[in-house]
Design a protein around this motif. Structure first.
Motif, mmCIF file in Angstrom:
data_model
loop_
_atom_site.group_PDB
_atom_site.id
_atom_site.type_symbol
_atom_site.label_atom_id
_atom_site.label_comp_id
_atom_site.label_asym_id
_atom_site.label_seq_id
_atom_site.Cartn_x
_atom_site.Cartn_y
_atom_site.Cartn_z
ATOM 1 N N LEU A 82 0.859 -1.183 0.000
ATOM 2 C CA LEU A 82 0.000 0.000 0.000
ATOM 3 C C LEU A 82 0.895 1.233 0.000
ATOM 4 C CD1 LEU A 82 -2.968 -0.936 2.350
ATOM 5 C CD2 LEU A 82 -2.806 -1.031 -0.134
ATOM 6 N N MET A 113 -5.266 -7.757 5.584
ATOM 7 C CA MET A 113 -4.956 -6.547 6.350
ATOM 8 C C MET A 113 -6.210 -6.028 7.045
ATOM 9 S SD MET A 113 -2.889 -3.175 5.242
ATOM 10 C CE MET A 113 -1.726 -2.547 6.428
ATOM 11 N N PHE A 115 -7.593 -2.613 9.070
ATOM 12 C CA PHE A 115 -7.249 -1.199 9.166
ATOM 13 C C PHE A 115 -7.813 -0.564 10.438
ATOM 14 C CE2 PHE A 115 -7.444 -2.427 4.768
ATOM 15 C CZ PHE A 115 -6.366 -1.800 4.173
ATOM 16 N N ASN A 119 -12.650 0.242 7.125
ATOM 17 C CA ASN A 119 -12.740 0.248 5.655
ATOM 18 C C ASN A 119 -13.591 -0.876 5.099
ATOM 19 O OD1 ASN A 119 -11.074 2.416 5.753
ATOM 20 N ND2 ASN A 119 -9.230 1.353 5.074
ATOM 21 N N LEU A 120 -14.715 -1.149 5.742
ATOM 22 C CA LEU A 120 -15.669 -2.085 5.135
ATOM 23 C C LEU A 120 -16.316 -1.387 3.944
ATOM 24 C CD1 LEU A 120 -17.334 -3.624 8.295
ATOM 25 C CD2 LEU A 120 -15.589 -4.623 6.840
ATOM 26 N N PHE A 121 -16.879 -2.188 3.031
ATOM 27 C CA PHE A 121 -17.539 -1.595 1.865
ATOM 28 C C PHE A 121 -18.990 -1.298 2.232
ATOM 29 C CE2 PHE A 121 -14.440 -4.767 -0.007
ATOM 30 C CZ PHE A 121 -13.430 -3.823 -0.118
ATOM 31 N N PRO A 122 -19.349 -0.037 2.336
ATOM 32 C CA PRO A 122 -20.658 0.305 2.915
ATOM 33 C C PRO A 122 -21.842 -0.095 2.038
ATOM 34 C CG PRO A 122 -19.547 2.273 2.102
ATOM 35 C CD PRO A 122 -18.560 1.147 1.992
ATOM 36 N N HIS A 123 -21.608 -0.340 0.733
ATOM 37 C CA HIS A 123 -22.735 -0.656 -0.140
ATOM 38 C C HIS A 123 -23.010 -2.149 -0.199
ATOM 39 C CE1 HIS A 123 -19.144 -1.261 -2.443
ATOM 40 N NE2 HIS A 123 -19.792 -1.752 -3.470
ATOM 41 N N LEU A 124 -22.198 -2.941 0.498
ATOM 42 C CA LEU A 124 -22.388 -4.390 0.481
ATOM 43 C C LEU A 124 -22.758 -4.871 1.881
ATOM 44 C CD1 LEU A 124 -19.252 -5.429 -1.618
ATOM 45 C CD2 LEU A 124 -21.573 -5.055 -2.431
ATOM 46 N N LEU A 132 -16.753 -11.223 -1.335
ATOM 47 C CA LEU A 132 -16.358 -10.548 -2.583
ATOM 48 C C LEU A 132 -14.998 -11.027 -3.112
ATOM 49 C CD1 LEU A 132 -17.250 -8.013 -4.431
ATOM 50 C CD2 LEU A 132 -15.373 -6.896 -3.263
ATOM 51 N N ALA A 133 -13.974 -10.934 -2.254
ATOM 52 C CA ALA A 133 -12.627 -11.286 -2.723
ATOM 53 C C ALA A 133 -12.481 -12.780 -3.019
ATOM 54 C CB ALA A 133 -11.579 -10.807 -1.725
ATOM 55 N N TYR A 165 -26.005 -4.264 6.846
ATOM 56 C CA TYR A 165 -24.985 -3.439 6.208
ATOM 57 C C TYR A 165 -24.028 -2.911 7.283
ATOM 58 C CZ TYR A 165 -27.435 -3.586 1.808
ATOM 59 O OH TYR A 165 -27.985 -4.023 0.645
ATOM 60 N N ARG A 181 -13.333 -10.696 6.976
ATOM 61 C CA ARG A 181 -13.155 -10.435 5.545
ATOM 62 C C ARG A 181 -11.719 -10.751 5.108
ATOM 63 N NH1 ARG A 181 -13.827 -4.392 3.228
ATOM 64 N NH2 ARG A 181 -11.969 -4.092 4.496
ATOM 65 N N ALA A 182 -10.755 -10.330 5.949
ATOM 66 C CA ALA A 182 -9.360 -10.602 5.598
ATOM 67 C C ALA A 182 -9.072 -12.103 5.661
ATOM 68 C CB ALA A 182 -8.438 -9.830 6.535
ATOM 69 N N GLY B 298 -9.412 4.825 1.840
ATOM 70 C CA GLY B 298 -9.442 3.545 2.536
ATOM 71 C C GLY B 298 -10.201 2.463 1.776
ATOM 72 N N GLN B 299 -11.190 2.872 0.969
ATOM 73 C CA GLN B 299 -11.943 1.895 0.192
ATOM 74 C C GLN B 299 -11.052 1.237 -0.861
ATOM 75 O OE1 GLN B 299 -15.444 1.003 0.369
ATOM 76 N NE2 GLN B 299 -15.003 1.796 2.395
ATOM 77 N N ALA B 302 -8.531 -1.043 1.050
ATOM 78 C CA ALA B 302 -9.111 -2.300 1.515
ATOM 79 C C ALA B 302 -9.268 -3.270 0.354
ATOM 80 C CB ALA B 302 -10.462 -2.036 2.177
ATOM 81 N N ALA B 305 -5.824 -4.510 -0.710
ATOM 82 C CA ALA B 305 -5.258 -5.405 0.299
ATOM 83 C C ALA B 305 -5.883 -6.793 0.199
ATOM 84 C CB ALA B 305 -5.456 -4.831 1.694
ATOM 85 N N LEU B 306 -7.128 -6.872 -0.303
ATOM 86 C CA LEU B 306 -7.777 -8.177 -0.463
ATOM 87 C C LEU B 306 -7.310 -8.881 -1.730
ATOM 88 C CD1 LEU B 306 -11.396 -7.277 0.602
ATOM 89 C CD2 LEU B 306 -9.947 -8.988 1.676
ATOM 90 N N LEU B 308 -7.837 -7.608 -4.883
ATOM 91 C CA LEU B 308 -8.593 -7.210 -6.074
ATOM 92 C C LEU B 308 -7.692 -6.370 -6.976
ATOM 93 C CD1 LEU B 308 -10.981 -7.998 -4.158
ATOM 94 C CD2 LEU B 308 -12.295 -6.204 -5.254
ATOM 95 N N ILE B 317 -16.223 -2.001 -6.164
ATOM 96 C CA ILE B 317 -16.155 -1.203 -4.934
ATOM 97 C C ILE B 317 -16.410 0.277 -5.195
ATOM 98 C CG2 ILE B 317 -14.713 -0.595 -2.954
ATOM 99 C CD1 ILE B 317 -15.416 -3.603 -3.212
ATOM 100 N N GLN B 321 -20.522 2.740 -5.393
ATOM 101 C CA GLN B 321 -20.701 3.786 -4.378
ATOM 102 C C GLN B 321 -20.759 5.164 -5.012
ATOM 103 O OE1 GLN B 321 -18.407 3.418 -0.658
ATOM 104 N NE2 GLN B 321 -17.435 1.654 -1.603
ATOM 105 N N ARG B 324 -24.105 5.708 -6.835
ATOM 106 C CA ARG B 324 -25.217 5.906 -5.918
ATOM 107 C C ARG B 324 -25.193 7.325 -5.354
ATOM 108 N NH1 ARG B 324 -25.875 2.053 -0.867
ATOM 109 N NH2 ARG B 324 -24.567 3.645 0.033
ATOM 110 N N ARG B 403 -26.465 4.684 4.556
ATOM 111 C CA ARG B 403 -25.416 3.715 4.803
ATOM 112 C C ARG B 403 -24.078 4.259 4.353
ATOM 113 N NH1 ARG B 403 -29.629 0.015 2.780
ATOM 114 N NH2 ARG B 403 -28.953 -0.387 0.692
#
Lengths: 273, 403
Positions: A82, A113, A115, A119-124, A132-133, A165, A181-182, B298-299, B302, B305-306, B308, B317, B321, B324, B403
């Motif tokens: 990163l 990782m 954080f 840093n969760l994905f708010p739309h999922l 997802l990954a 959510y 998630r990680a 951060g999005q 993240a 880091a996964l 993607l 991702i 967002q 929307r 959200r």
């Protein structure tokens, strides 16, 4: 005063091995799973990492602590690229971090990782965040990914939140989802960048318990934290960072009962009260 | 020793919130006549309304000759589209009703009353005294198809999600095929015969639907690290945004033929569509870029880091967002495009406004400007208001800002 590389392994020792022997050497503990060797980094003219060397073997739990601005977060973020380091070398799971995007993606698949800001994905939903990954990177079928995700949610103690959510969860629950998630990518190494610093006091414990359980299960972990209770309980090695260097390292026993450097003593006296 | 009884903080009483109740007089007093200056304001406003509304209503119901609208209704709606082919437009509308009914049933299963209110509008049209029986039947059919879609969605909400998505994605090509025609089955209707409200809607819908993906690509391009992609996007956006839509339309109509070899002839409507798409894409790009910039770093981290990759990060991702977040802005852009399509009248197309001027040139209706322009203004208003209402519902359904 520059920190001396206190690592036994050199990058050449790992890279000279043929690729198929590297993982065997890592499994047997002969080679470290993470090797940072004389890592330097600058932000503009600011020398943020000044020759950091560290080796972490499979199954070890390493805690990094130090004052803010000492480069500990920057360092942990160089391990999965990163942040880019400009000098020295980093080898993760037998793969050297270079500009080669394939190497970077390979390493990111093997490192999870967590954080400070979750840093969760708010739309999922929680479940979608976790699957997802595995679905898109590991190419698992959806059913398998969801099964693994539910197991992980049970492990971190919140299976009933799977279809909510992230915005509907408390900070502690969000961070536990982030850990799940990680873990869903089945990484060999977990990196934690101040995982409890953004949490309300009553939620720190639930996250630390998950991390302790993970450490006991044999996961290789590198954790930036000031939770000294956690460090004392599960760390194998502790590293004290200041001004972009490792000032002191040792087992928790050595660090807490007999710190050698004055700066370590001073810092510990400030955070332990 | 002190007595260590636990303290009682809870009084055990949970009070309901105070409710306010008004009589009609009380409401009037509170909202209109509470102080002397409110009273004056109220009276002045009422007076102004009186002097404006009274002559307007008086004119609309006694002097205005709405015959001009009644006689030319088909022109206003579909222009010179052949009368024996108008059923194709109706089929497109019925399919739309079916799709919308299905979407309504899936996304707002409990909003029955609003749905019923919306269904009243076609029935109202069907009841108009001056329309043909063919149209009357079709307006009723419109409701029937809407109810059919709604019923299916209520019956099997989960199973209908995928068909709905397919229908929405396929609607646009089906629409074009229906209106334009496919060789052996449906007669080709040349675009120079398209007109009226149908043309206005087609221009707006085609403009927004096609400029949408282009705009997204341009927005991503503008944020790209590849210098050539970035330069191209920036140049495109900044050049097009610096030019008025009328100019782009004139360029498309008058200049384009100069650059193309003489044997290639692109008809007016397609050229106008191209002009609109080129223009809207630049604005779309800037709107989408606004949404992209609001996504915290951060999005990205993240997602990376996964493991993607860049493409997956953007499409799973970041874009969902970002898009929307920009729904209100996009609807805004669509509404303003819907009204901006009137500019094509200047380059000779017979959209709603263009039809209005041809109707006014008919010798028997000379001097009927007020009726005609009021009528088309009403149409524009109804559509624009419906769209902004729909977008507010969409925001609520998607939970924008929650959200």
């Amino acid at each position: 005063m520059s920190s001396v590389a206190k690592v036994k392994t050199t990058p050449e020792q790992i890279l000279s091995l043929p690729e198929e022997e590297r993982s065997a050497a890592i499994e047997s503990g002969k080679s470290p799973i993470v090797l940072a060797y004389e890592v330097h980094k600058w932000y503009g003219n600011f020398h943020v990492l000044r020759g950091v060397s560290m080796e972490v073997h499979k199954g070890e739990v390493v805690v990094i602590f130090g004052p803010s601005g000492s480069g500990k977060s920057t360092f942990i973020r160089t391990i999965n690229r990163l942040e880019e380091h400009q000098k020295g070398s980093i080898i993760v799971d037998g793969v050297e971090l270079t500009h080669d995007i394939r190497n970077i993606e390979k390493i990111r698949m093997e490192t999870g990782m967590v954080f400070q800001q979750f840093n969760l994905f708010p739309h999922l939903t929680v479940l979608q965040n976790i699957t997802l990954a595995p679905i898109h990177v590991r190419k698992w079928p959806k059913e398998k990914a969801e099964e693994v995700a539910m197991q992980l949610l049970k492990r971190v103690g919140i299976p009933e939140q799977a279809h909510k959510y992230p915005g509907q969860l408390s900070g502690g629950q969000q961070q536990r989802v982030a850990i799940a998630r990680a873990l869903a990518m089945q990484p060999k190494i977990m990196l934690f960048d101040e995982p409890t610093s953004a949490l309300d006091p009553e939620m720190i414990k639930e996250v630390l318990e998950v991390m302790e359980e993970l450490a006991e299960s044999g996961m290789t972990m590198i954790v930036v934290t000031h939770e000294m209770g956690f460090a004392r309980a599960v760390a194998d090695q502790m590293y004290f960072f200041e001004s972009g260097q490792i000032v002191e390292s040792g087992t928790p026993e050595e660090i807490f009962t007999n710190p050698k450097e004055d700066r370590t003593k001073l810092f510990l006296s400030q955070i332990l009260h | 020793m002190m007595n260590r009884e636990p303290k009682q903080y809870d009084t055990g009483e949970v009070l309901p919130p105070p409710t306010e109740r008004y009589t009609v007089l009380g409401w009037l007093h509170k909202n209109l006549f509470s102080t002397w200056y409110y009273t004056i304001l109220t009276l002045v406003t009422l007076y102004v309304l009186y002097i404006v509304v009274k002559p307007t209503l008086n004119w609309a119901f006694t002097q205005a000759q709405w015959q001009v609208v009644v006689v030319n209704l088909r022109l206003f709606m579909v222009g010179q589209y052949p009368a024996d082919q108008v059923f194709r437009v109706w089929i497109a509308l019925h399919l739309l009703a079916f799709t919308a009914g299905m979407a309504w049933g899936i996304f707002f299963p409990r909003a029955r009353r609003i749905g019923a209110a919306i269904l009243l509008i076609p029935l109202l049209f069907a009841a108009l005294p001056f329309i043909s029986n063919f149209s009357r039947v079709n307006w009723v059919l419109f409701d029937v198809f809407a109810l059919l879609g709604w019923g299916l969605a209520i019956w099997r909400p989960q199973a209908m999600r995928r068909p709905l998505l397919v229908l929405i994605l396929a609607y646009f090509p089906i629409l074009i095929l229906l209106i334009y025609g496919i060789k052996p089955i449906l007669r080709i209707v040349k675009t120079n015969l398209w007109g009226g409200l149908m043309l206005t809607l087609l221009l707006a819908v085609v403009g927004i639907v096609i400029s949408f993906p282009i705009g997204i690509l341009l927005a991503l391009g503008r944020r790209s690290e590849l210098p050539i992609v970035k330069l191209f996007s920036v140049l495109y956006i900044e050049i097009i945004r610096g030019v008025p839509l009328v100019t782009v339309l004139f360029m498309a109509e008058l200049m384009l033929p100069l650059f193309l070899p003489p044997q290639i002839k692109i008809d007016n409507v397609i050229r106008a569509m191209a002009g609109i798409i080129i223009f809207e894409a630049a604005y779309m790009a800037e709107n989408v870029r606004g949404g992209l910039q609001a996504i915290p770093k951060g999005q990205y981290e993240a997602a990376w880091a996964l493991g993607l990759n860049g493409f997956q990060t953007t499409f799973y991702i970041i874009l969902p967002q970002a898009l929307r977040n920009v729904i209100p802005v996009l609807v805004n852009q669509f509404i303003s495009l819907f009204k901006d399509t009137t500019l094509v009248a200047i380059v000779g197309l017979l959209d709603l406004l263009g039809i209005a001027s041809t109707v006014l040139a008919q010798p028997e209706f000379i001097g009927r400007q007020r009726e005609v322009y009021l009528f088309i203004a009403l149409i524009y208003w109804v559509f624009s208001y419906a769209m902004s209402y729909a977008s507010r519902r969409l925001e609520v359904a998607l939970g924008v800002g929650e959200r």
